[in-house]
Design a protein around this motif. Structure first.
Motif, PDB file in Angstrom:
ATOM      1  N   VAL A 256      13.553 -31.088 -24.438  1.00 30.15           N
ATOM      2  CA  VAL A 256      13.219 -30.736 -25.824  1.00 30.15           C
ATOM      3  C   VAL A 256      12.509 -31.885 -26.528  1.00 30.15           C
ATOM      4  O   VAL A 256      11.529 -31.674 -27.249  1.00 30.15           O
ATOM      5  CB  VAL A 256      14.491 -30.338 -26.606  1.00 30.15           C
ATOM      6  N   TYR A 257      12.983 -33.119 -26.320  1.00 33.29           N
ATOM      7  CA  TYR A 257      12.453 -34.275 -27.046  1.00 33.29           C
ATOM      8  C   TYR A 257      11.507 -35.089 -26.156  1.00 33.29           C
ATOM      9  O   TYR A 257      11.736 -35.234 -24.958  1.00 33.29           O
ATOM     10  CB  TYR A 257      13.610 -35.144 -27.554  1.00 33.29           C
ATOM     11  N   ALA A 258      10.465 -35.632 -26.779  1.00 36.04           N
ATOM     12  CA  ALA A 258       9.451 -36.378 -26.034  1.00 36.04           C
ATOM     13  C   ALA A 258       9.692 -37.878 -26.058  1.00 36.04           C
ATOM     14  O   ALA A 258       9.263 -38.588 -25.142  1.00 36.04           O
ATOM     15  CB  ALA A 258       8.063 -36.076 -26.601  1.00 36.04           C
ATOM     16  N   ALA A 259      10.349 -38.394 -27.097  1.00 39.70           N
ATOM     17  CA  ALA A 259      10.615 -39.824 -27.218  1.00 39.70           C
ATOM     18  C   ALA A 259      11.737 -40.017 -28.228  1.00 39.70           C
ATOM     19  O   ALA A 259      12.037 -39.124 -29.033  1.00 39.70           O
ATOM     20  CB  ALA A 259       9.363 -40.587 -27.647  1.00 39.70           C
ATOM     21  N   VAL A 260      12.346 -41.216 -28.207  1.00 37.17           N
ATOM     22  CA  VAL A 260      13.541 -41.499 -29.001  1.00 37.17           C
ATOM     23  C   VAL A 260      13.334 -42.779 -29.792  1.00 37.17           C
ATOM     24  O   VAL A 260      12.844 -43.781 -29.255  1.00 37.17           O
ATOM     25  CB  VAL A 260      14.781 -41.640 -28.090  1.00 37.17           C
ATOM     26  N   GLY A 261      13.730 -42.756 -31.078  1.00 37.79           N
ATOM     27  CA  GLY A 261      13.722 -43.943 -31.924  1.00 37.79           C
ATOM     28  C   GLY A 261      15.146 -44.344 -32.274  1.00 37.79           C
ATOM     29  O   GLY A 261      15.927 -43.513 -32.747  1.00 37.79           O
ATOM     30  N   VAL A 262      15.478 -45.616 -32.048  1.00 35.09           N
ATOM     31  CA  VAL A 262      16.867 -46.090 -32.167  1.00 35.09           C
ATOM     32  C   VAL A 262      16.895 -47.298 -33.095  1.00 35.09           C
ATOM     33  O   VAL A 262      16.388 -48.360 -32.736  1.00 35.09           O
ATOM     34  CB  VAL A 262      17.424 -46.470 -30.780  1.00 35.09           C
ATOM     35  N   HIS A 263      17.470 -47.137 -34.283  1.00 33.20           N
ATOM     36  CA  HIS A 263      17.616 -48.276 -35.198  1.00 33.20           C
ATOM     37  C   HIS A 263      19.091 -48.624 -35.323  1.00 33.20           C
ATOM     38  O   HIS A 263      19.892 -47.841 -35.821  1.00 33.20           O
ATOM     39  CB  HIS A 263      17.042 -47.943 -36.575  1.00 33.20           C
ATOM     40  N   SER A 264      19.439 -49.798 -34.798  1.00 31.31           N
ATOM     41  CA  SER A 264      20.809 -50.307 -34.898  1.00 31.31           C
ATOM     42  C   SER A 264      21.795 -49.366 -34.220  1.00 31.31           C
ATOM     43  O   SER A 264      22.867 -49.074 -34.754  1.00 31.31           O
ATOM     44  CB  SER A 264      21.202 -50.512 -36.364  1.00 31.31           C
ATOM     45  N   GLY A 265      21.439 -48.893 -33.026  1.00 31.26           N
ATOM     46  CA  GLY A 265      22.262 -47.910 -32.334  1.00 31.26           C
ATOM     47  C   GLY A 265      22.872 -48.442 -31.054  1.00 31.26           C
ATOM     48  O   GLY A 265      22.908 -49.641 -30.793  1.00 31.26           O
TER      49      GLY A 265
ATOM     50  N   VAL B  81      13.184 -49.333 -30.069  1.00 27.86           N
ATOM     51  CA  VAL B  81      14.449 -49.832 -30.604  1.00 27.86           C
ATOM     52  C   VAL B  81      14.174 -50.905 -31.656  1.00 27.86           C
ATOM     53  O   VAL B  81      13.365 -51.809 -31.427  1.00 27.86           O
ATOM     54  CB  VAL B  81      15.324 -50.424 -29.473  1.00 27.86           C
ATOM     55  N   PHE B  82      14.865 -50.791 -32.793  1.00 21.23           N
ATOM     56  CA  PHE B  82      14.907 -51.850 -33.811  1.00 21.23           C
ATOM     57  C   PHE B  82      16.356 -52.283 -33.967  1.00 21.23           C
ATOM     58  O   PHE B  82      17.256 -51.441 -34.070  1.00 21.23           O
ATOM     59  CB  PHE B  82      14.386 -51.349 -35.160  1.00 21.23           C
ATOM     60  N   HIS B  83      16.581 -53.605 -34.018  1.00 25.55           N
ATOM     61  CA  HIS B  83      17.953 -54.092 -34.208  1.00 25.55           C
ATOM     62  C   HIS B  83      17.905 -55.501 -34.793  1.00 25.55           C
ATOM     63  O   HIS B  83      17.118 -56.344 -34.338  1.00 25.55           O
ATOM     64  CB  HIS B  83      18.701 -54.127 -32.878  1.00 25.55           C
ATOM     65  N   GLY B  84      18.720 -55.742 -35.812  1.00 26.22           N
ATOM     66  CA  GLY B  84      18.829 -57.074 -36.380  1.00 26.22           C
ATOM     67  C   GLY B  84      19.728 -57.952 -35.535  1.00 26.22           C
ATOM     68  O   GLY B  84      20.801 -57.513 -35.111  1.00 26.22           O
TER      69      GLY B  84
END
Length: 360
Positions: A212-221, A258-261
């Motif tokens: 179903v999904y083509a790509a994933v965005g992950v912020h602080s996950g 992915v974004f993460h502090g």
């Protein structure tokens, strides 16, 4: 005075989101000291494999969207509010439709809020509707309920919600597919992103519904299978993943950003690195590393991996000195850091570079 099992677990999650770990663990102790509510065992409660079995599960059956009220105009487009009813439960949602949509096959982004948030707050904080209006994309914001989780977290840490055909993954995939069919969305350009618990659930959806999904965005996950219950969730959030255990590889792999502090005291930053490792099938040397800074001085390291036909298949933005907040977001929303870089814009750029390959 409230003293039930669900109440104290909800308190634990709220405190963990704030980084108040000592109080969170006390609340967990209170939860297990309280008499838990008796609930029927789920129909399919067997343990899940780190790699989801897709062989026997069909694509989600699109069900009609409950007719929404008259749309509101926001950021030049329209925001429709409605309810989606499914065999795995029901959820309210907001859907942003850009003003230039006239039935074209636009992309769709599913946005999953974090604990204690709601769709309105998440849309304001990420400014995703502003960018979707600019670039031509529908954005879908489902709302977690207090009855499903007292802190309104998506239940990424529950084995019951790490499966394809039951629980929140089944419900969210079916909601996505209903919007795809109702609005004639381009099925090759359907994406999912989230913050914190929402980011962890986005990873679950990428693992369980890669068709179903083509790509994933992950912020602080966190990575798929990082926890199987609340206690394990609190541990991996605070201390990071067990690096002696290999990351559960996403099968088939989806592009991930992915974004993460690196100063995140709510979700340990090593969890972001584990998401990347899972997407790549293990630790790999990046093909490009850039040290940069936003216009307001927020420094970061951007690592890109595995260049392919559609560009880099994975990106990791490590934000130096940043905490648990959406980078480049608006102060009008919760858990945002306006200092940047602009995570929303970078996610959309990455997504649109990675449509799902056409079926052979």
């Amino acid at each position: 005075m409230k003293s039930g099992f669900g109440y104290w677990l909800g308190q634990a999650l709220r405190l963990a989101v704030r980084g108040q770990w000592r109080d969170a663990l006390r609340a967990v102790g209170r939860a297990f000291g309280a008499k838990p509510a008796v609930v029927p065992a789920p129909a399919q409660a067997e343990p899940v494999s780190p790699v989801a079995d897709l062989s026997t599960a069909a694509a989600p059956v699109a069900q009609p969207l409950v007719a929404p009220p008259a749309p509101r105009t926001r950021n030049g487009g329209k925001v429709l509010a409605g309810e989606f009813v499914h065999s795995q439960g029901s959820r309210d949602y907001l859907l942003f439709v850009p003003s230039r949509w006239k039935g074209q096959r636009f992309p769709l982004l599913l946005m999953l809020h974090g604990c204690t948030q709601d769709p309105e707050d998440f849309a304001r904080g990420t400014r995703m509707n502003v960018l979707a209006q600019e670039q031509g994309m529908l954005v879908l914001y489902p709302a977690q309920t207090g009855s499903a989780n007292p802190a309104r977290c998506w239940n990424w840490f529950s084995r019951m919600h790490q499966k394809r055909i039951v629980g929140e993954p089944a419900l969210l995939a079916a909601l996505t597919q209903s919007v795809v069919e109702t609005y004639g969305v381009d099925p090759q350009r359907v994406y999912v992103a989230g913050l914190s618990a929402g980011a962890a659930m986005a990873v679950v959806l990428g693992q369980t519904w890669p068709d179903v999904y083509a790509a994933v965005g992950v912020h602080s996950g966190l990575a798929f299978g990082a926890a199987g219950d609340v206690m394990a969730a609190l541990s991996v959030m605070r201390n990071g993943p067990d690096l002696a255990e290999p990351a559960a590889q996403i099968t088939p792999p989806l592009p991930v950003i992915v974004f993460h502090g690196d100063a995140d005291s709510t979700v340990h930053p090593e969890n972001g690195a584990q998401v990347i490792a899972a997407a790549l099938g293990g630790t790999q040397v990046p093909v490009e590393v850039v040290q940069g800074a936003s216009a307001t001085g927020q420094t970061y390291t951007r690592s890109r991996y595995a260049s392919g036909a559609n560009g880099f298949s994975a990106e990791h933005w490590l934000l130096h000195g940043a905490g648990h907040a959406w980078a480049g977001g608006s102060a009008e929303g919760s858990f945002t850091d306006p200092a940047g870089p602009d995570a929303s814009r970078e996610m959309l750029r990455f997504f649109l570079q990675h449509p799902k390959p056409l079926p052979q």
